[in-house]
Motif scaffolding. Structure first.
Motif, PDB file in Angstrom:
ATOM      1  N   VAL A 191       0.636  -1.167  -0.032  1.00 40.16           N
ATOM      2  CA  VAL A 191       0.154  -0.099   0.090  1.00 40.16           C
ATOM      3  C   VAL A 191       0.893   1.240  -0.002  1.00 40.16           C
ATOM      4  O   VAL A 191       1.804   1.262   0.820  1.00 40.16           O
ATOM      5  CB  VAL A 191      -0.993   0.029   1.185  1.00 40.16           C
ATOM      6  CG1 VAL A 191      -1.677   1.366   1.410  1.00 40.16           C
ATOM      7  CG2 VAL A 191      -1.798  -1.139   1.236  1.00 40.16           C
ATOM      8  N   ILE A 192       0.575   2.531  -0.726  1.00 38.47           N
ATOM      9  CA  ILE A 192       1.316   3.386  -1.012  1.00 38.47           C
ATOM     10  C   ILE A 192       0.487   4.538  -0.606  1.00 38.47           C
ATOM     11  O   ILE A 192      -0.763   4.790  -1.111  1.00 38.47           O
ATOM     12  CB  ILE A 192       2.033   3.619  -2.405  1.00 38.47           C
ATOM     13  CG1 ILE A 192       3.121   2.719  -2.742  1.00 38.47           C
ATOM     14  CG2 ILE A 192       2.324   5.073  -2.569  1.00 38.47           C
ATOM     15  CD1 ILE A 192       3.490   2.732  -4.025  1.00 38.47           C
ATOM     16  N   PHE A 193       0.840   5.610   0.191  1.00 36.68           N
ATOM     17  CA  PHE A 193      -0.037   6.581   0.595  1.00 36.68           C
ATOM     18  C   PHE A 193       0.542   7.823   0.018  1.00 36.68           C
ATOM     19  O   PHE A 193       1.767   8.157   0.322  1.00 36.68           O
ATOM     20  CB  PHE A 193      -0.098   6.553   2.007  1.00 36.68           C
ATOM     21  CG  PHE A 193      -1.031   7.912   2.688  1.00 36.68           C
ATOM     22  CD1 PHE A 193      -2.413   7.780   2.363  1.00 36.68           C
ATOM     23  CD2 PHE A 193      -0.328   8.983   3.178  1.00 36.68           C
ATOM     24  CE1 PHE A 193      -3.315   9.066   2.673  1.00 36.68           C
ATOM     25  CE2 PHE A 193      -1.186  10.128   3.706  1.00 36.68           C
ATOM     26  CZ  PHE A 193      -2.581  10.152   3.461  1.00 36.68           C
ATOM     27  N   LEU A 194      -0.166   8.548  -0.679  1.00 32.81           N
ATOM     28  CA  LEU A 194       0.465   9.635  -1.263  1.00 32.81           C
ATOM     29  C   LEU A 194      -0.239  11.072  -0.456  1.00 32.81           C
ATOM     30  O   LEU A 194      -1.121  11.266  -0.261  1.00 32.81           O
ATOM     31  CB  LEU A 194      -0.181   9.775  -2.842  1.00 32.81           C
ATOM     32  CG  LEU A 194       0.627   8.931  -3.800  1.00 32.81           C
ATOM     33  CD1 LEU A 194       0.074   9.423  -5.278  1.00 32.81           C
ATOM     34  CD2 LEU A 194       2.020   8.703  -3.862  1.00 32.81           C
ATOM     35  N   ALA A 195       0.693  11.898  -0.405  1.00 32.94           N
ATOM     36  CA  ALA A 195       0.222  13.406   0.001  1.00 32.94           C
ATOM     37  C   ALA A 195       1.479  14.192  -0.784  1.00 32.94           C
ATOM     38  O   ALA A 195       2.667  14.099  -0.937  1.00 32.94           O
ATOM     39  CB  ALA A 195       0.578  13.304   1.524  1.00 32.94           C
TER      40      ALA A 195
ATOM     41  N   GLY B 128       4.125   0.416   2.551  1.00 35.28           N
ATOM     42  CA  GLY B 128       4.248  -0.719   3.441  1.00 35.28           C
ATOM     43  C   GLY B 128       3.364  -1.848   3.082  1.00 35.28           C
ATOM     44  O   GLY B 128       2.308  -1.617   2.187  1.00 35.28           O
ATOM     45  N   THR B 129       3.410  -2.949   3.985  1.00 28.35           N
ATOM     46  CA  THR B 129       2.158  -3.860   3.770  1.00 28.35           C
ATOM     47  C   THR B 129       1.056  -3.355   4.160  1.00 28.35           C
ATOM     48  O   THR B 129       0.976  -2.322   4.824  1.00 28.35           O
ATOM     49  CB  THR B 129       2.631  -5.254   4.569  1.00 28.35           C
ATOM     50  OG1 THR B 129       2.457  -4.833   5.886  1.00 28.35           O
ATOM     51  CG2 THR B 129       3.915  -5.762   4.316  1.00 28.35           C
ATOM     52  N   PRO B 130      -0.193  -3.819   3.776  1.00 30.73           N
ATOM     53  CA  PRO B 130      -1.490  -3.370   3.996  1.00 30.73           C
ATOM     54  C   PRO B 130      -1.625  -3.372   5.583  1.00 30.73           C
ATOM     55  O   PRO B 130      -2.189  -2.198   5.917  1.00 30.73           O
ATOM     56  CB  PRO B 130      -2.502  -4.564   3.443  1.00 30.73           C
ATOM     57  CG  PRO B 130      -1.722  -4.985   2.299  1.00 30.73           C
ATOM     58  CD  PRO B 130      -0.275  -5.121   2.545  1.00 30.73           C
TER      59      PRO B 130
END
Lengths: 246, 226
Positions: free
Chosen positions: A208-212, A220-222
């Motif tokens: 999972v990638i979180f963009l800001a 990281g992993t879910p």
């Protein structure tokens, strides 16, 4: 094995920097969920990967080979990177079968019987064999999106990009589309998925990638990102989406 | 005493009228066909991001849309031979004038039609690996043309009536024939009434055929007919 290597990717719209230098390696078989608030650059990132938007800086390499900007090269790259859109973008003047055959006929120059057979197989795979002769106007949103997935699959892509594939759907139609994507995940296909369906991301993604602000804020992993986020903005984003169930 | 209508002298000259109608249809048909092809070319040029390509097209389009067709016709027929020594028959001058003139109008219709197709259609086409040209030909134009049919019809009708100007350079179209008959028979009222009827019948038939075509194309549920 890395399929797609992204390095220093930057995209501006006027004075507004939407993607601010993203590095990302996509390995074969990976399923990456891209999350982020609206305006964080998720869709733009995805659209840069198959050059629907031209990046302003940085490189994207497919199978280790940096992709140039000539149309002849880009059309080949786009055949190897399938894309599914929020608004489906089906061709309204063609039947469901025609939509799936179009790339095979026009781009691959496949014979009509071969293209038809292949398109029928792809429609059957998404459970729409009986809708082959229907025009998009006569399909539900979920059916349209499944036709769009079949259209992308027909080109044998090595990588699939899903740009909020269920955001335009009525809630009761979301399940049938997610079901198809899940089945593709189980086949071991490589995919990037921009989504607001956090529960789906948790169960299907390998990363999972979180963009800001156009950068990768956390990844990281879910389990790491969705259950134990370390950064404040990730936590705030997830708090706003509390209603989802993991 | 009331005017005595007498159509017999007009019908006695039916062969002249028929020949005139054929010539009118010839000029209209050829100009329409050339105008469509040329118009698409102008539209694509005008949509180009390269100013060296888009500006000349824009210039030609504006000149031909804004100047009187009669002047354009005179210019091609009388002025061109004087300036560059190109002599044209009345038919050729008429076809050249009306082709470019209708191309200028069609270019705007094409351009509006192409622009009206959603961006997502280009995205969908490019995402499966189509080139710009393939996307235009297979995906965008078929949808655009469907929406353009009413505007095309309007222009085609306008063009057929504008071709009456060719009578001024002595090309024997329907109106030219009518003039001759009127002078010969001293029955201008009857003659021009019959000619108007012929225009009415031909153009109406043409319109109905186009509406039929529109309906046939509407199968996919995306239609301009309501």
């Amino acid at each position: 094995m890395t399929i797609l290597g992204v390095s220093g990717l930057t995209k501006r719209f006027g004075a507004n920097t939407v993607i601010a230098g993203i590095d990302l390696d996509v390995k074969k078989g990976e399923r990456i969920a891209v999350l982020g608030a609206s305006g964080s650059g998720k869709s733009t990132l995805l659209r840069c990967l198959n050059f629907m938007e031209m990046p302003d800086a940085g490189t994207i390499a497919l199978d280790g080979k940096v992709i140039g900007r000539r149309e002849s090269e880009l059309t080949l790259v786009r055949q190897r990177i399938g894309m599914v859109f929020q608004q489906f973008n089906l061709f309204p003047h063609m039947t469901a079968l025609g939509n799936v055959m179009e790339g095979l006929r026009t781009v691959r120059r496949m014979s009509k019987p071969d293209a038809r057979a292949r398109a029928e197989r792809e429609l059957a795979r998404v459970g729409l064999a009986d809708k082959a002769a229907h025009y998009p106007a006569h399909l539900s949103g979920g059916q349209k999106q499944r036709v769009a997935i079949a259209r992308a699959l027909a080109m044998d892509p090595e990588l699939l990009l899903f740009d909020e594939p269920t955001s335009a759907l009525d809630p009761e139609l979301v399940g049938e589309v997610l079901g198809v994507i899940r089945a593709l995940a189980e086949e071991g296909r490589t995919m990037l998925l921009v989504t607001h369906e956090l529960g789906f991301a948790y169960h299907v993604a390998t990363r999972v990638i979180f963009l800001a602000d156009g950068t990768i804020h956390e990844q990281g992993t879910p389990d790491e990102v969705l259950k134990h986020p370390r950064r404040e903005r990730t936590q705030a984003f997830l708090a706003r989406h509390k209603e989802f169930s993991l | 005493m009331a005017y005595q209508w007498d159509f017999t002298p007009v019908f006695a000259n039916a062969d002249l009228l028929a020949q005139g109608l054929v010539n009118t249809l010839k000029v209209t048909g050829v100009s329409l066909a050339c105008g469509l092809v040329l118009g698409l070319g102008f539209a694509l040029m005008r949509l180009s991001r390269q100013r060296l390509v888009s500006w000349p097209a824009g210039f030609v389009i504006e000149v031909f849309r804004t100047t009187p067709p009669l002047v354009q016709l005179f210019w091609f027929f009388f002025a061109l031979p004087l300036i560059v020594g190109i002599e044209m028959t009345p038919l050729l001058a008429a076809v050249v004038t009306f082709s470019i003139q209708s191309a200028a109008f069609f270019a705007e219709v094409f351009r509006a039609g192409i622009v009206s197709v959603e961006r997502g259609q280009w995205d969908g086409a490019r995402a499966i690996g189509m080139t710009h040209g393939q996307a235009l030909r297979r995906i965008v134009l078929p949808q655009a043309v469907k929406r353009m049919i009413p505007a095309f019809m309007e222009r085609a009708i306008e063009l057929m009536k504008t071709t009456t100007l060719v009578a001024t350079i002595a090309y024997a179209d329907l109106l030219f024939a009518a003039n001759e008959i009127a002078q010969k028979t001293f029955r201008p009222l009857e003659t021009f009434t019959v000619v108007a009827l012929i225009y009415f019948v031909v153009i109406t038939a043409f319109s109905l055929a186009a509406r039929q075509l529109e309906r046939r194309l509407a199968v996919s549920g995306e239609s301009t007919v309501h």
